[in-house]
Design an enzyme around this catalytic site. Structure first.
Site, PDB file in Angstrom:
ATOM      1  N   HIS A  35       0.673  -1.575  -0.029  1.00  0.00           N
ATOM      2  CA  HIS A  35       0.011  -0.063   0.027  1.00  0.00           C
ATOM      3  C   HIS A  35       1.122   1.049  -0.078  1.00  0.00           C
ATOM      4  CE1 HIS A  35       1.205   0.323   4.233  1.00  0.00           C
ATOM      5  NE2 HIS A  35       0.685  -0.776   4.492  1.00  0.00           N
ATOM      6  N   HIS A  38       4.431   0.917   1.981  1.00  0.00           N
ATOM      7  CA  HIS A  38       4.570   0.618   1.338  1.00  0.00           C
ATOM      8  C   HIS A  38       5.901   1.288   0.360  1.00  0.00           C
ATOM      9  CE1 HIS A  38       2.707  -3.141   2.708  1.00  0.00           C
ATOM     10  NE2 HIS A  38       3.642  -3.388   3.605  1.00  0.00           N
ATOM     11  N   ARG A 188      -3.857  -5.229   6.987  1.00  0.00           N
ATOM     12  CA  ARG A 188      -4.858  -5.462   7.779  1.00  0.00           C
ATOM     13  C   ARG A 188      -5.952  -4.472   8.042  1.00  0.00           C
ATOM     14  NH1 ARG A 188      -0.682  -7.844  11.310  1.00  0.00           N
ATOM     15  NH2 ARG A 188      -0.416 -10.265  11.279  1.00  0.00           N
TER      16      ARG A 188
HETATM   17  P1  AMP Z   1       4.369  -5.135   6.586  1.00  0.00           P
HETATM   18  O1  AMP Z   1       4.359  -5.487   5.216  1.00  0.00           O
HETATM   19  O2  AMP Z   1       3.184  -5.212   7.358  1.00  0.00           O
HETATM   20  O3  AMP Z   1       4.587  -5.710   7.374  1.00  0.00           O
HETATM   21  O4  AMP Z   1       5.233  -3.742   6.900  1.00  0.00           O
HETATM   22  C1  AMP Z   1       6.503  -3.813   6.011  1.00  0.00           C
HETATM   23  C2  AMP Z   1       6.783  -1.883   6.427  1.00  0.00           C
HETATM   24  O5  AMP Z   1       6.284  -1.206   6.120  1.00  0.00           O
HETATM   25  C3  AMP Z   1       7.629  -2.331   8.160  1.00  0.00           C
HETATM   26  O6  AMP Z   1       8.593  -1.623   8.596  1.00  0.00           O
HETATM   27  C4  AMP Z   1       6.155  -0.760   8.524  1.00  0.00           C
HETATM   28  O7  AMP Z   1       6.483  -0.076   9.611  1.00  0.00           O
HETATM   29  C5  AMP Z   1       5.994  -0.298   6.955  1.00  0.00           C
HETATM   30  N1  AMP Z   1       4.730   0.168   7.006  1.00  0.00           N
HETATM   31  C6  AMP Z   1       3.393  -0.329   7.508  1.00  0.00           C
HETATM   32  N2  AMP Z   1       2.320  -0.120   7.364  1.00  0.00           N
HETATM   33  C7  AMP Z   1       2.993   1.497   7.131  1.00  0.00           C
HETATM   34  C8  AMP Z   1       2.083   3.256   7.232  1.00  0.00           C
HETATM   35  N3  AMP Z   1       1.099   3.041   7.415  1.00  0.00           N
HETATM   36  N4  AMP Z   1       3.191   3.994   6.633  1.00  0.00           N
HETATM   37  C9  AMP Z   1       4.812   3.661   6.317  1.00  0.00           C
HETATM   38  N5  AMP Z   1       5.488   2.371   6.413  1.00  0.00           N
HETATM   39  C10 AMP Z   1       4.530   1.725   6.849  1.00  0.00           C
END
Ligand code: AMP
Length: 290
Positions: A35, A38, A188
């Site tokens: 999203h 990322h 999520r």
């Molecule tokens: P995930 O795919 O949820 O494991 O997240 C991968 C990376 O993206 C992690 O370093 C998260 O902290 C970061 N991340 C997830 N959501 C956000 C957001 N809304 N804003 C900035 N970074 C994010």
């Protein structure tokens, strides 16, 4: 953009990249269902590195037995397009058999910081996170890796691991990207039905309440926390925690501009988390552009 599911193939891509001159490699580890949050990590990585590698791996080691591993959103064709559009050079998408051909016996056990907040709610979670991040760092061999503030405790533990175990990777943190109404983007969020989506706003509302209570002159963490918890009370929402901590995730005795308000709640069946640095406020965070 190169895409690979195999560690051996990644190694070959990495070796080819080293010639003629070793580029600066920036890495963005993710669990996919990409999203705008990322995207902002990839954007920063693009500005930090000559080459950008992103990974997509839904890491079984960081999920508890009753958590959402099986139903975690997966959409590789869409992720691939997004990564390509953001000029990712290589997308590394290993499957669980490639990452864990056998039950991993050696793991990275974080310090006591991992037993609070998310670590308390999800026992073993951060051992799983640090173990996979360590493995990914060894495979990908980045110079710099980018993480999101959204997972504040995780980012802090990764920094600690890199320091304590001499990884030689610098860690950059990106602010939380939010929807226009304040909801922090998360893969999520796709679990939420329209009613739950509305209820999910209690998290950012609680962070605003925390910030406003502090700006109104209240420096006692117990009182600021109480205000935050009250703001989280809403039908269909089960607050899990609301805490005021410093950048080392230690509880504060006095709330200041550097204090971080962290909240987690269950909205329906979905666990959501969020945080704010009080002196910055969530108003300063980037929003998705419609
Ligand atoms: P995930 O795919 O949820 O494991 O997240 C991968 C990376 O993206 C992690 O370093 C998260 O902290 C970061 N991340 C997830 N959501 C956000 C957001 N809304 N804003 C900035 N970074 C994010």
């Amino acid at each position: 953009m190169k895409i690979t599911h195999s560690i051996a193939e990644y190694n070959a891509i990495h070796s080819a990249l080293q010639r003629p001159a070793a580029p600066r490699l920036a890495f963005v580890p993710t669990m996919g269902a990409l999203h705008e949050g990322h995207r902002s990590l990839i954007k920063l990585a693009r500005s930090l590195g000559d080459v950008v590698v992103a990974s997509i791996f839904v890491n079984p080691l960081q999920f508890g037995p009753h958590e959402d591993l099986a139903r975690y959103p997966r959409d590789l064709p869409r992720d691939r397009k997004l990564a390509e559009a953001r000029e990712v050079d290589c997308l590394f998408v290993p499957d669980a058999a490639a990452m864990y051909p056998a039950e991993p016996l050696a793991r990275v056990v974080p310090g006591p910081v991992a037993d609070t907040l998310e670590g308390m709610a999800r026992p073993g979670h951060f051992t799983g996170v640090l173990t996979v991040v360590a493995k990914l760092f060894h495979i990908v061999e980045p110079d710099v890796a980018v993480f999101g503030r959204k997972d504040f405790q995780q980012a802090m533990l990764v920094k600690q691991m890199v320091r304590d175990l001499d990884f030689g990777v610098s860690i950059d943190i990106v602010p939380t990207v939010r929807e226009l109404d304040g909801l922090a983007l998360s893969s999520r969020n796709s679990y939420l039905n329209p009613d739950e989506r509305r209820s999910a706003l209690v998290l950012s509302r609680a962070l605003r309440t925390i910030e406003q209570t502090w700006r109104g002159g209240e420096a006692d963490p117990v009182k600021v926390q109480r205000a935050g918890l009250e703001a989280m009370h809403s039908p269909g929402v089960i607050p899990e925690y609301c805490a005021l901590v410093d950048e080392n995730v230690q509880p504060v005795t006095r709330v200041t501009a550097h204090t971080i308000g962290v909240v987690a709640a269950r909205v329906g069946k979905t666990r959501l988390l969020d945080n704010v640095v009080l002196g910055e406020g969530i108003g300063a965070d980037p929003r998705v552009t419609p």
